[in-house]
Design an enzyme around this catalytic site. Sequence first.
Site, PDB file in Angstrom:
ATOM      1  N   HIS A  29       2.228   8.446   5.703  1.00  0.00           N
ATOM      2  CA  HIS A  29       0.872   8.948   5.931  1.00  0.00           C
ATOM      3  C   HIS A  29       0.076   8.196   6.992  1.00  0.00           C
ATOM      4  CE1 HIS A  29      -0.395   5.837   3.007  1.00  0.00           C
ATOM      5  NE2 HIS A  29      -1.605   5.983   3.530  1.00  0.00           N
ATOM      6  N   GLU A  86      -1.303   7.255  12.744  1.00  0.00           N
ATOM      7  CA  GLU A  86      -2.638   6.674  12.914  1.00  0.00           C
ATOM      8  C   GLU A  86      -2.597   5.184  13.253  1.00  0.00           C
ATOM      9  OE1 GLU A  86      -6.296   5.900   9.861  1.00  0.00           O
ATOM     10  OE2 GLU A  86      -5.426   7.913   9.896  1.00  0.00           O
ATOM     11  N   ASP A  87      -1.669   4.444  12.651  1.00  0.00           N
ATOM     12  CA  ASP A  87      -1.707   2.984  12.740  1.00  0.00           C
ATOM     13  C   ASP A  87      -0.557   2.336  13.501  1.00  0.00           C
ATOM     14  OD1 ASP A  87      -4.013   3.078  11.233  1.00  0.00           O
ATOM     15  OD2 ASP A  87      -3.030   2.599   9.352  1.00  0.00           O
ATOM     16  N   ASP A 141      -3.591   8.523  -1.688  1.00  0.00           N
ATOM     17  CA  ASP A 141      -3.973   7.414  -0.804  1.00  0.00           C
ATOM     18  C   ASP A 141      -5.355   6.885  -1.181  1.00  0.00           C
ATOM     19  OD1 ASP A 141      -4.050   5.663   1.502  1.00  0.00           O
ATOM     20  OD2 ASP A 141      -5.117   7.238   2.603  1.00  0.00           O
ATOM     21  N   HIS A 173       0.838  -1.209   0.000  1.00  0.00           N
ATOM     22  CA  HIS A 173       0.000   0.000   0.000  1.00  0.00           C
ATOM     23  C   HIS A 173       0.870   1.256   0.000  1.00  0.00           C
ATOM     24  CE1 HIS A 173      -3.073   2.921   0.877  1.00  0.00           C
ATOM     25  NE2 HIS A 173      -2.512   3.208   2.037  1.00  0.00           N
TER      26      HIS A 173
END
Length: 174
Positions: free
Chosen positions: A48, A52-53, A112, A26
């Site tokens: 990016h 967040e992850d 994205d 990805h």
Amino acid sequence: MKEKARNFAIAAHGNQKYGSHPYSVHLDAVAKIARPFGETAEAIAYLHDVVEDTEISTKEVEAQFGKLVADAVAILTDQPGKDREERKSKTYAKMSSVSGETEIALVVKAADRLANMRACVDGNDPKRLAMYKSEHPTFKASAFRPDACNEIWSELETIFKAKQSVSRGNPRLT
């Protein structure tokens, strides 16, 4: 900077998957779409999702890659919320107020989204594609900037308007 960002992001994401693939698939897809917009855009593309992850903080991104990259990653990081709808609503509101040099984050966000939608089409995932299509008008209202990345938005619009059909197990847009 882009190789450093790629290595940093891949290490941070560890064993996370993007569907059945390593997360790097990805990240590479987003970075490839962002490549025409410069090395900073490519670096942001790799980074990016790290705040967040993963356990990486915006401060760590800033220490490694500078304020502009960290600010862009912060813009791309979903806001907290009880479900996807609330998180995206808050995040899109944040993106709608972006201006100046941090608009590069919106180019990466469009890259994205395009990578995600291409993956849905290529992987025959109509449910997830339908989710992205349902969000598209609000997403576009918050992230689109005239002349920022027209090629990306053009392809997003093509996918948004197309009907997906399946022929012998292979998705195609009609």
